[in-house]
Write a protein that holds these residues in place. Structure first.
Motif, PDB file in Angstrom:
ATOM      1  N   VAL A 115       0.823  -1.217   0.000  1.00 30.97           N
ATOM      2  CA  VAL A 115       0.000   0.000   0.000  1.00 30.97           C
ATOM      3  C   VAL A 115       0.851   1.258   0.000  1.00 30.97           C
ATOM      4  N   PHE A 116       0.219   2.345  -0.389  1.00 30.94           N
ATOM      5  CA  PHE A 116       0.804   3.677  -0.317  1.00 30.94           C
ATOM      6  C   PHE A 116       0.830   4.087   1.154  1.00 30.94           C
ATOM      7  N   PRO A 117       1.865   4.810   1.605  1.00 29.99           N
ATOM      8  CA  PRO A 117       1.863   5.215   3.023  1.00 29.99           C
ATOM      9  C   PRO A 117       0.667   6.085   3.378  1.00 29.99           C
ATOM     10  N   ARG A 118       0.275   6.051   4.658  1.00 26.95           N
ATOM     11  CA  ARG A 118      -0.890   6.821   5.123  1.00 26.95           C
ATOM     12  C   ARG A 118      -0.559   8.289   5.306  1.00 26.95           C
ATOM     13  N   LEU A 119       0.746   8.585   5.343  1.00 30.78           N
ATOM     14  CA  LEU A 119       1.165   9.909   5.768  1.00 30.78           C
ATOM     15  C   LEU A 119       2.406  10.315   5.001  1.00 30.78           C
ATOM     16  N   PHE A 120       2.480  11.572   4.572  1.00 31.21           N
ATOM     17  CA  PHE A 120       3.705  12.034   3.930  1.00 31.21           C
ATOM     18  C   PHE A 120       3.835  13.538   4.063  1.00 31.21           C
ATOM     19  N   PHE A 121       5.025  14.017   3.709  1.00 26.71           N
ATOM     20  CA  PHE A 121       5.308  15.442   3.787  1.00 26.71           C
ATOM     21  C   PHE A 121       4.962  16.104   2.463  1.00 26.71           C
ATOM     22  N   ALA A 122       4.342  17.262   2.534  1.00 27.22           N
ATOM     23  CA  ALA A 122       4.115  18.070   1.346  1.00 27.22           C
ATOM     24  C   ALA A 122       4.598  19.467   1.726  1.00 27.22           C
TER      25      ALA A 122
END
Ligand code: M6P
Ligand code: ZN
Length: 185
Positions: free
Chosen positions: A5-12
């Motif tokens: 899966v794609f991570p639930r959280l990331f930096f933008a």
């Protein structure tokens, strides 16, 4: 086949992005009462941004065993000769610990135990700070650039702001001859 899966959280940019992310900003006006120089404070624009916190709160507040993660962006500035700083708090569940670590800029972690003994640690990109239970914590920006740091704390820690609002820390971080100094009150 197991799922990837794609991570639930990331930096933008400078923000966390994802579900269960909360962004809070604090203006100078929100920090009324924490700085020593009340006259200098009253002459400053109250709507300027002091700091922003972007937090990932994956569990319901109070869940035992869970963790929270947050990044704080503390702007440079001083009220009189006192550096911009966070409100600071003990944990509501006083024995809960926390990690802080430096990301960018330079600052100081001001710590105070329940006997009101105060000490401080220099914070810089890559520095890691363990805050044991029973120790109040506050960050100050001692540089001229944005100071950011990350934090990880238990989801059942809670914030007790009352104690610091009523009695403050037993020492203040002031600029003396161009350098930060911890001065007892
Ligand atoms: C860190 C964590 C948060 C805290 C924030 C700002 O990200 O410790 O829990 O809310 O700093 O500090 P304060 O709440 O004292 O203003
Ligand atoms: Zn905390």
């Amino acid at each position: 086949n197991m799922e990837i899966v794609f991570p639930r959280l990331f930096f933008a940019g400078n923000r966390l992005l994802g579900e269960r992310v909360e962004n809070v900003s604090r203006t100078l006006g929100d920090l009324r009462g924490i700085f020593a120089d009340v006259d200098a404070f009253s002459r400053m624009p109250q709507n300027i941004l002091a700091y922003e916190v972007s937090s990932f709160l994956p569990e319901q507040e109070g869940t035992p065993g869970g963790l929270y993660f947050g990044i704080t962006y503390l702007h440079p500035g001083k009220v009189g000769n006192e550096y911009f700083m966070t409100k600071g708090h003990f944990h509501a569940n006083i024995d809960r610990a926390e990690f802080y670590w430096g990301l960018e800029g330079e600052g100081m972690l001001i710590l105070m135990d329940q006997l009101r003994r105060v000490w401080a640690e220099r914070v810089f990109p890559g520095s890691l700070h363990y805050i044991p239970g029973g120790v109040a914590h506050r960050m100050a920006n001692t540089g001229n650039t944005l100071f950011s740091f990350a934090a990880c704390w238990p989801s059942d820690a809670g914030h007790n702001y009352r104690e610091i609002a009523d009695h403050g820390f037993a020492a203040r971080l002031l600029e003396v001859d161009g350098k930060p100094q911890l001065i007892g009150v």
